[in-house]
Design an enzyme around this catalytic site. Sequence first.
Site, PDB file in Angstrom:
ATOM      1  N   VAL A   1       0.814  -1.228   0.000  1.00  0.00           N
ATOM      2  CA  VAL A   1       0.000   0.000   0.000  1.00  0.00           C
ATOM      3  C   VAL A   1       0.845   1.276   0.000  1.00  0.00           C
ATOM      4  CG1 VAL A   1      -2.008  -1.110   1.081  1.00  0.00           C
ATOM      5  CG2 VAL A   1      -0.349   0.115   2.514  1.00  0.00           C
TER       6      VAL A   1
ATOM      7  N   SER B   1      -7.758   2.687  15.379  1.00  0.00           N
ATOM      8  CA  SER B   1      -7.234   2.118  16.625  1.00  0.00           C
ATOM      9  C   SER B   1      -7.696   2.981  17.791  1.00  0.00           C
ATOM     10  CB  SER B   1      -5.700   2.125  16.598  1.00  0.00           C
ATOM     11  OG  SER B   1      -5.179   1.809  17.875  1.00  0.00           O
TER      12      SER B   1
ATOM     13  N   TYR C   1       2.351   6.191  15.447  1.00  0.00           N
ATOM     14  CA  TYR C   1       1.199   5.305  15.228  1.00  0.00           C
ATOM     15  C   TYR C   1      -0.112   6.007  15.583  1.00  0.00           C
ATOM     16  CZ  TYR C   1      -1.677   1.071  15.623  1.00  0.00           C
ATOM     17  OH  TYR C   1      -2.658   0.127  15.477  1.00  0.00           O
TER      18      TYR C   1
ATOM     19  N   LYS D   1      -3.280   7.070  13.143  1.00  0.00           N
ATOM     20  CA  LYS D   1      -4.635   6.528  13.332  1.00  0.00           C
ATOM     21  C   LYS D   1      -5.644   7.641  13.621  1.00  0.00           C
ATOM     22  CE  LYS D   1      -3.737   2.119  12.724  1.00  0.00           C
ATOM     23  NZ  LYS D   1      -4.324   1.342  11.614  1.00  0.00           N
TER      24      LYS D   1
HETATM   25  P1  NAI Z   1      -0.475  -7.690  11.812  1.00  0.00           P
HETATM   26  O1  NAI Z   1       0.914  -7.164  11.886  1.00  0.00           O
HETATM   27  O2  NAI Z   1      -0.739  -9.128  12.075  1.00  0.00           O
HETATM   28  O3  NAI Z   1      -1.156  -7.331  10.416  1.00  0.00           O
HETATM   29  C1  NAI Z   1      -0.849  -6.196   9.655  1.00  0.00           C
HETATM   30  C2  NAI Z   1      -0.920  -6.604   8.213  1.00  0.00           C
HETATM   31  O4  NAI Z   1      -0.642  -5.473   7.373  1.00  0.00           O
HETATM   32  C3  NAI Z   1       0.124  -7.674   7.872  1.00  0.00           C
HETATM   33  O5  NAI Z   1      -0.489  -8.665   7.087  1.00  0.00           O
HETATM   34  C4  NAI Z   1       1.156  -6.900   7.090  1.00  0.00           C
HETATM   35  O6  NAI Z   1       1.856  -7.704   6.189  1.00  0.00           O
HETATM   36  C5  NAI Z   1       0.284  -5.882   6.400  1.00  0.00           C
HETATM   37  N1  NAI Z   1       1.037  -4.752   5.878  1.00  0.00           N
HETATM   38  C6  NAI Z   1       1.917  -3.974   6.547  1.00  0.00           C
HETATM   39  N2  NAI Z   1       2.441  -3.068   5.723  1.00  0.00           N
HETATM   40  C7  NAI Z   1       1.872  -3.264   4.511  1.00  0.00           C
HETATM   41  C8  NAI Z   1       2.013  -2.649   3.253  1.00  0.00           C
HETATM   42  N3  NAI Z   1       2.871  -1.636   3.051  1.00  0.00           N
HETATM   43  N4  NAI Z   1       1.268  -3.100   2.224  1.00  0.00           N
HETATM   44  C9  NAI Z   1       0.408  -4.124   2.394  1.00  0.00           C
HETATM   45  N5  NAI Z   1       0.250  -4.762   3.559  1.00  0.00           N
HETATM   46  C10 NAI Z   1       0.985  -4.337   4.606  1.00  0.00           C
HETATM   47  O7  NAI Z   1      -1.303  -6.791  12.842  1.00  0.00           O
HETATM   48  P2  NAI Z   1      -2.885  -6.639  13.114  1.00  0.00           P
HETATM   49  O8  NAI Z   1      -2.985  -6.432  14.555  1.00  0.00           O
HETATM   50  O9  NAI Z   1      -3.666  -7.691  12.468  1.00  0.00           O
HETATM   51  O10 NAI Z   1      -3.152  -5.224  12.392  1.00  0.00           O
HETATM   52  C11 NAI Z   1      -4.170  -5.018  11.429  1.00  0.00           C
HETATM   53  C12 NAI Z   1      -4.676  -3.589  11.551  1.00  0.00           C
HETATM   54  O11 NAI Z   1      -5.320  -3.434  12.816  1.00  0.00           O
HETATM   55  C13 NAI Z   1      -3.579  -2.533  11.508  1.00  0.00           C
HETATM   56  O12 NAI Z   1      -4.021  -1.415  10.754  1.00  0.00           O
HETATM   57  C14 NAI Z   1      -3.423  -2.149  12.950  1.00  0.00           C
HETATM   58  O13 NAI Z   1      -2.926  -0.859  13.111  1.00  0.00           O
HETATM   59  C15 NAI Z   1      -4.846  -2.282  13.449  1.00  0.00           C
HETATM   60  N6  NAI Z   1      -4.967  -2.412  14.889  1.00  0.00           N
HETATM   61  C16 NAI Z   1      -4.429  -3.461  15.569  1.00  0.00           C
HETATM   62  C17 NAI Z   1      -4.563  -3.543  16.946  1.00  0.00           C
HETATM   63  C18 NAI Z   1      -4.015  -4.667  17.766  1.00  0.00           C
HETATM   64  O14 NAI Z   1      -4.003  -4.559  18.995  1.00  0.00           O
HETATM   65  N7  NAI Z   1      -3.565  -5.751  17.171  1.00  0.00           N
HETATM   66  C19 NAI Z   1      -5.260  -2.485  17.701  1.00  0.00           C
HETATM   67  C20 NAI Z   1      -5.789  -1.447  16.905  1.00  0.00           C
HETATM   68  C21 NAI Z   1      -5.642  -1.419  15.542  1.00  0.00           C
END
Ligand code: NAI
Length: 258
Positions: free
Chosen positions: A70, A149, A162, A166
């Site tokens: 992205v 978030s 971060y 968000k």
């Molecule tokens: P994660 O690290 O497991 O997943 C993040 C995903 O985004 C991964 O699949 C990664 O490969 C992908 N990604 C990162 N940079 C990218 C790029 N440049 N292009 C395409 N894909 C890319 O973490 P999670 O927790 O599943 O995060 C998903 C979303 O949820 C994120 O936006 C995160 O900020 C948000 N979030 C997560 C929280 C948590 O406590 N786990 C809390 C609040 C929000």
Amino acid sequence: MHLHASPFDLQGRAAFISGASSGIGLHTARMLAEAGAAVALAARRTDRLEAVAAELRSAGHRACAVALDVTDATAIAPAWRAAEAALDQPIDILVNNAGVIHVARFVEQSPEAISRVFDTNLKGAYLMAQEAARHMVARGRGSIINIASSSGLRAGGQMSSYGASKAGLIHLTQIMALELAGKGVRVNAIAPGNIETDMHAEFAGRGIEEGILRRIPMRRFGKPSDLDGAMLLLASDAGRYMAGAVIPVDGGQVLSWM
Ligand code: NAI
């Protein structure tokens, strides 16, 4: 066509999920497929995604994998086109989920780290949503779900880049909703709290779990499946009158200050 179709049913719809190779994105892709949607799983590396898409297809769902970084502005439109071609239908739902975190004190956040976080979480989500909106406006229908978030709603130590990204995404959600609601495109956000994923391990795996848990009224971390209800609500006709909503799914964490 069901006689008594649930408003949450996604039969006939198609969803594009960014950052679908792990955590919330991977879980949500599976969940939306089970709810009836065709799903396009997008992430930088497709080897794992191809396997998940194949597994979903063998379970009778429609699914494809597309390569997408992205932060590469030129890659977004081709990825969207590839997903629509592979699924052989227009995409109705974007789960704008790709994100990264950098945990460091404010004065120690390097220019590279700040750029990586902003380029992924804010600019990447912005460009993704623009691409989705162009197609959805042309059809007069669509739902964009930005994964924000609780860090965008409240200040969290060592999360300045971060949290700012968000908070920006939440503001962007509201302006997009304002501009697009009259064109049949709903834009809303989910603000998850602490959800147990790789990212959460990066953030909380520093011996601070107990401290965080004390501030969560439900006294537990969330699982990706705890987001299913909000995700389905925003994706489906059940959320048809919602625009610009920011739904915290956090065990009550944003309410808590001590
Ligand atoms: P994660 O690290 O497991 O997943 C993040 C995903 O985004 C991964 O699949 C990664 O490969 C992908 N990604 C990162 N940079 C990218 C790029 N440049 N292009 C395409 N894909 C890319 O973490 P999670 O927790 O599943 O995060 C998903 C979303 O949820 C994120 O936006 C995160 O900020 C948000 N979030 C997560 C929280 C948590 O406590 N786990 C809390 C609040 C929000």
